[in-house]
Structure formats: structure tokens, C-alpha cells
Design a protein around this motif. Sequence first.
Motif, PDB file in Angstrom:
ATOM      1  N   ARG A   1       0.839  -1.219   0.000  1.00 21.10           N
ATOM      2  CA  ARG A   1       0.000   0.000   0.000  1.00 21.10           C
ATOM      3  C   ARG A   1       0.863   1.254   0.000  1.00 21.10           C
ATOM      4  O   ARG A   1       0.387   2.339  -0.287  1.00 21.10           O
ATOM      5  N   TRP A   2       2.147   1.125   0.340  1.00 25.17           N
ATOM      6  CA  TRP A   2       3.052   2.277   0.406  1.00 25.17           C
ATOM      7  C   TRP A   2       3.719   2.564  -0.939  1.00 25.17           C
ATOM      8  O   TRP A   2       4.364   3.597  -1.088  1.00 25.17           O
ATOM      9  N   ASN A   3       3.579   1.681  -1.911  1.00 22.13           N
ATOM     10  CA  ASN A   3       4.165   1.893  -3.231  1.00 22.13           C
ATOM     11  C   ASN A   3       3.560   3.164  -3.838  1.00 22.13           C
ATOM     12  O   ASN A   3       2.358   3.239  -4.047  1.00 22.13           O
ATOM     13  N   GLY A   4       4.411   4.173  -4.100  1.00 20.08           N
ATOM     14  CA  GLY A   4       3.954   5.430  -4.683  1.00 20.08           C
ATOM     15  C   GLY A   4       3.529   6.471  -3.668  1.00 20.08           C
ATOM     16  O   GLY A   4       3.205   7.597  -4.030  1.00 20.08           O
ATOM     17  N   ARG A   5       3.540   6.119  -2.383  1.00 18.66           N
ATOM     18  CA  ARG A   5       3.118   7.072  -1.343  1.00 18.66           C
ATOM     19  C   ARG A   5       4.320   7.716  -0.685  1.00 18.66           C
ATOM     20  O   ARG A   5       5.451   7.252  -0.815  1.00 18.66           O
ATOM     21  N   LEU A   6       4.070   8.783   0.058  1.00 20.68           N
ATOM     22  CA  LEU A   6       5.137   9.526   0.723  1.00 20.68           C
ATOM     23  C   LEU A   6       5.608   8.811   1.981  1.00 20.68           C
ATOM     24  O   LEU A   6       4.803   8.224   2.723  1.00 20.68           O
ATOM     25  N   LEU A   7       6.909   8.891   2.231  1.00 18.71           N
ATOM     26  CA  LEU A   7       7.492   8.279   3.424  1.00 18.71           C
ATOM     27  C   LEU A   7       6.817   8.803   4.693  1.00 18.71           C
ATOM     28  O   LEU A   7       6.516   8.046   5.613  1.00 18.71           O
ATOM     29  N   GLY A   8       6.534  10.098   4.734  1.00 19.97           N
ATOM     30  CA  GLY A   8       5.893  10.692   5.914  1.00 19.97           C
ATOM     31  C   GLY A   8       4.530  10.099   6.216  1.00 19.97           C
ATOM     32  O   GLY A   8       4.100  10.085   7.375  1.00 19.97           O
TER      33      GLY A   8
END
Length: 161
Positions: A98-105
Amino acid sequence: MSAPRLRTTPLPGIGVQYDLVTREQGHLSVVAHRDGTRTVNVYRTDDPDSCAQSLRLTGAEAGSLIDALKPSHHSASLLYTTDLGLIAERIEVAAASRWNGRLLGDTRMRTETGASIVAVLRRAEAIPSPAPDFRLAGGDTLIVIGTREGVDAAASILGRE
């Protein structure tokens, strides 16, 4: 107990051969090939010039073997551990994450776990100290530092689908 006897021999065009003779007179060698692969050879005790077994390892397989031989071995992704209870570990972001393409923050990693992401490995590039606006991608390997519990919690967050 005497120090192990390790001999290094350059192999032009191939790499470097490391020979180790154990205290029990066992002989093994590792050929570090220029392409990153390794060949591990075990020699017969009755004929030290005769190879009894030879294994060809990829760079990743050699890394796993190195991890397994370390006294502090806990997992293949463990990079470092200290007497202070801190560890550094590799955690991969899966393509289906779910974090693929999302911001680290968006992960709220430090707030939720106390662990810090100190670098991201992407293909052949290392990105040190990624900021909260860094965009994660499937296949990224995050270098996470914290307590065992914090790093395990970070792995759990990153593994959520």
C-alpha cells in the motif's frame, strides 16, 4: 589458539581467491569473481590439492551465508547490532504494498515505532536521510535503525497491504 591462516591470491581476469586452513587442517577457498558471484570450494583432507565439493553462489546467496556465519545472526536482513540494543535492518517495500507510490511521511514510521529510516536503496542508488516528502516505490529497500521491537513494528507497518 593461533590466528587462522588466510592466504589471498589475485586471479587476473577472474577475481581473488581466499584460502583458509583451519586448526584441524581443513582447507577451503572462496573465489570472489569480478561479477559478484562467489565459488566456495572444500578440499579433501587426504589430498589438499583435490577439491571435494564446489558451490557457486550469487551475490545475494553469499550475503546470506555471511549473515548466517556472524555470531549476531538473527535474520538475513540484519545489517548491524550494538550493545546498546539498536539494530540496523533492511526492509523491502513490495510492489503490491500500500506504500508503493506514497510519501514516506505517510507511514508515520518514527512516531509509531521509534525507528528511523536512515537510507533508501533504489536499484543501484542509495538515498541517504530521506525526507518525509520522499516517494516510496515497490522494490525499494529501506535501511531502518531502532530497537528490535521498533524495527519489527516498522516491518509490520511496511508489510501491511
